[in-house]
Design an enzyme around this catalytic site. Structure first.
Site, short mmCIF file in Angstrom:
data_model
loop_
_atom_site.label_atom_id
_atom_site.label_comp_id
_atom_site.label_asym_id
_atom_site.label_seq_id
_atom_site.Cartn_x
_atom_site.Cartn_y
_atom_site.Cartn_z
N ARG A 22 90.76 4.96 11.01
CA ARG A 22 90.85 3.54 11.39
C ARG A 22 91.93 3.31 12.44
O ARG A 22 92.55 2.24 12.48
CB ARG A 22 91.12 2.65 10.18
CG ARG A 22 89.94 2.53 9.23
CD ARG A 22 90.21 1.46 8.18
NE ARG A 22 89.14 1.45 7.19
CZ ARG A 22 89.28 1.01 5.95
NH1 ARG A 22 90.44 0.55 5.54
NH2 ARG A 22 88.27 1.03 5.11
N ARG A 30 92.92 -3.22 13.26
CA ARG A 30 93.62 -4.49 13.08
C ARG A 30 95.13 -4.41 13.17
O ARG A 30 95.80 -5.42 13.32
CB ARG A 30 93.22 -5.08 11.72
CG ARG A 30 91.78 -5.49 11.65
CD ARG A 30 91.36 -5.86 10.24
NE ARG A 30 91.34 -4.68 9.38
CZ ARG A 30 91.12 -4.71 8.08
NH1 ARG A 30 90.95 -5.88 7.48
NH2 ARG A 30 91.09 -3.61 7.37
N ARG A 67 89.37 -9.15 19.11
CA ARG A 67 88.56 -9.64 17.99
C ARG A 67 88.45 -11.17 18.01
O ARG A 67 87.41 -11.73 17.64
CB ARG A 67 89.17 -9.18 16.66
CG ARG A 67 88.34 -9.54 15.44
CD ARG A 67 89.01 -9.09 14.17
NE ARG A 67 90.28 -9.76 13.96
CZ ARG A 67 91.13 -9.49 12.98
NH1 ARG A 67 90.85 -8.53 12.11
NH2 ARG A 67 92.25 -10.15 12.85
N ASP A 89 80.50 1.92 12.62
CA ASP A 89 80.54 1.68 11.18
C ASP A 89 79.56 2.65 10.52
O ASP A 89 78.56 3.04 11.13
CB ASP A 89 80.14 0.24 10.86
CG ASP A 89 80.44 -0.12 9.40
OD1 ASP A 89 81.61 -0.50 9.13
OD2 ASP A 89 79.56 0.01 8.55
N TYR A 138 75.66 1.24 -0.85
CA TYR A 138 75.65 -0.03 -0.12
C TYR A 138 74.26 -0.65 -0.14
O TYR A 138 74.10 -1.85 -0.38
CB TYR A 138 76.09 0.19 1.33
CG TYR A 138 77.57 0.13 1.55
CD1 TYR A 138 78.27 -1.07 1.44
CD2 TYR A 138 78.29 1.27 1.88
CE1 TYR A 138 79.64 -1.13 1.65
CE2 TYR A 138 79.65 1.23 2.09
CZ TYR A 138 80.33 0.03 1.98
OH TYR A 138 81.68 -0.04 2.18
#
Length: 353
Positions: free
Chosen positions: A28, A32, A41, A78, A155
């Site tokens: 990652r 963020r 974003r 993703d 998922y």
């Protein structure tokens, strides 16, 4: 190109070369914790737009490369990205996570899944990887990544993130034939997807079986491991020289089983000691990790000591320095920078220690 010394540094480690210091990247690492990413974003709030628009995904993939010069640059994407190509639509809601509606619950739905053609379904992934290779050259290794069959099935069946996995486990324990059919179809699609990423420019591919750590060892052997092996065997049949990494969160009890998947490198979370993991995995399996992401909230002295301790325990062959999970959103950016700086000076620091 001839000779290992001309290969990117991380690729040399992944292929088992003895090195002065381990290569370093972060799971990652595009995300963020970087102000640059948060600003982007705000302008483009849809995660799928950010990850499926070639220009945006390229920019995000390269942000940490420009800022920190890690040894690995990973595709911004993703693990759910290939699912629409199988006929499983999804969306990602900011602060809520993925939503799959309708979830996969019946044999009929599994039967009606589509054959996966990445050139038609996810052409942007190929474009992003091709351009990343041109952008970084031999200054870094380009990493692709995919989700593993159990996690993608979880998922698809749960319809969202889960804490207890009761829906997929209910299917596993009461209607296993439906689940095995789904897992097989996903495994074959993921093998095609990995090969597509490699052909487009990925030099190493990491497979995330993020939710397999919630399986008992007995159930891991039935529902996760055989399908990891199915992916790896198909990829290695056509691309035997491309290293593959397997990551599972909460995997301390599963390390030996992870090695049986056939991957070249096992990525460790922080719940197992690096030296113990090395013993358990044996000399022929590389390791990645396994620094607690919260270590980056510590002092610089603490971060340095934790890095050097991990490197000493891992040894100088087949180790990629990384966190034991993704970097946390509010990690101080200067501490991320220090992590990379220290890792790149590790040989000098250890010589002085």
């Amino acid at each position: 190109m001839t000779g290992l010394t001309q290969l990117p540094y991380l690729l040399r480690a992944a292929r088992g070369e003895v090195l002065d210091r381990p290569p370093v990247w972060m799971m990652r690492q595009a995300g963020r914790y970087m102000k640059e990413y948060r600003d982007l974003r705000q302008k483009y709030p849809s995660f799928r737009e950010r990850s499926e628009n070639v220009d945006l995904a390229l920019e995000i993939s390269l942000q940490p490369f420009r800022a920190f010069q890690p040894d690995g640059v990973i595709l911004f994407s993703d693990i759910l990205t290939p699912l629409p190509g199988l006929g499983i639509p999804f969306d990602i809601i900011e602060s809520k996570g993925p939503i799959i509606d309708p979830p996969i619950r019946t044999a009929e739905q599994v039967k009606n899944l589509l054959p996966f053609n990445p050139a038609e379904c996810v052409p942007f992934v190929g474009e992003i990887l091709q351009t990343l290779r041109k952008e970084v050259g031999n200054k870094a290794t380009v990493l692709g990544f995919v989700g593993a069959p159990w996690t993608l099935a979880a998922y698809a069946i749960e319809g969202k993130s889960s804490k207890d996995y009761t829906i997929i486990k209910s299917m596993a324990f009461s209607e296993p034939a439906i689940l095995h059919e789904l897992l097989g179809k996903i495994a074959d699609a993921i093998a095609v997807y990995v090969r597509y990423q490699i052909d487009a420019g990925a030099q190493v591919v990491q497979m995330f079986d993020s939710w397999a750590g919630h399986l008992s060892p007995q159930d891991y052997d039935i529902f996760a491991l055989p399908y990891q092996q199915r992916v790896v065997q198909q990829v290695k049949a056509t691309h035997p020289d491309t290293p593959m990494i397997l990551y599972i969160n909460g995997s301390a009890g599963l390390l030996e089983r992870m090695a049986q998947s056939g991957v070249d490198i096992v990525s460790l979370d922080w719940t197992v000691d690096m030296a113990e993991a090395r013993k358990r995995l044996g000399p022929n399996v590389g390791v990645q990790g396994n620094i607690d992401p919260c270590a980056l909230f510590g002092s610089k002295d603490f971060i340095r000591q934790r890095i050097l301790d991990t490197i000493r325990k891992a040894g100088n062959r087949g180790h990629i320095l990384n966190l034991g999970h993704g970097i946390i959103a509010n990690t101080p950016e200067e501490n991320a920078a220090y992590f990379f700086e220290t890792a790149k000076q590790a040989d000098q620091l250890m010589a002085r220690a």
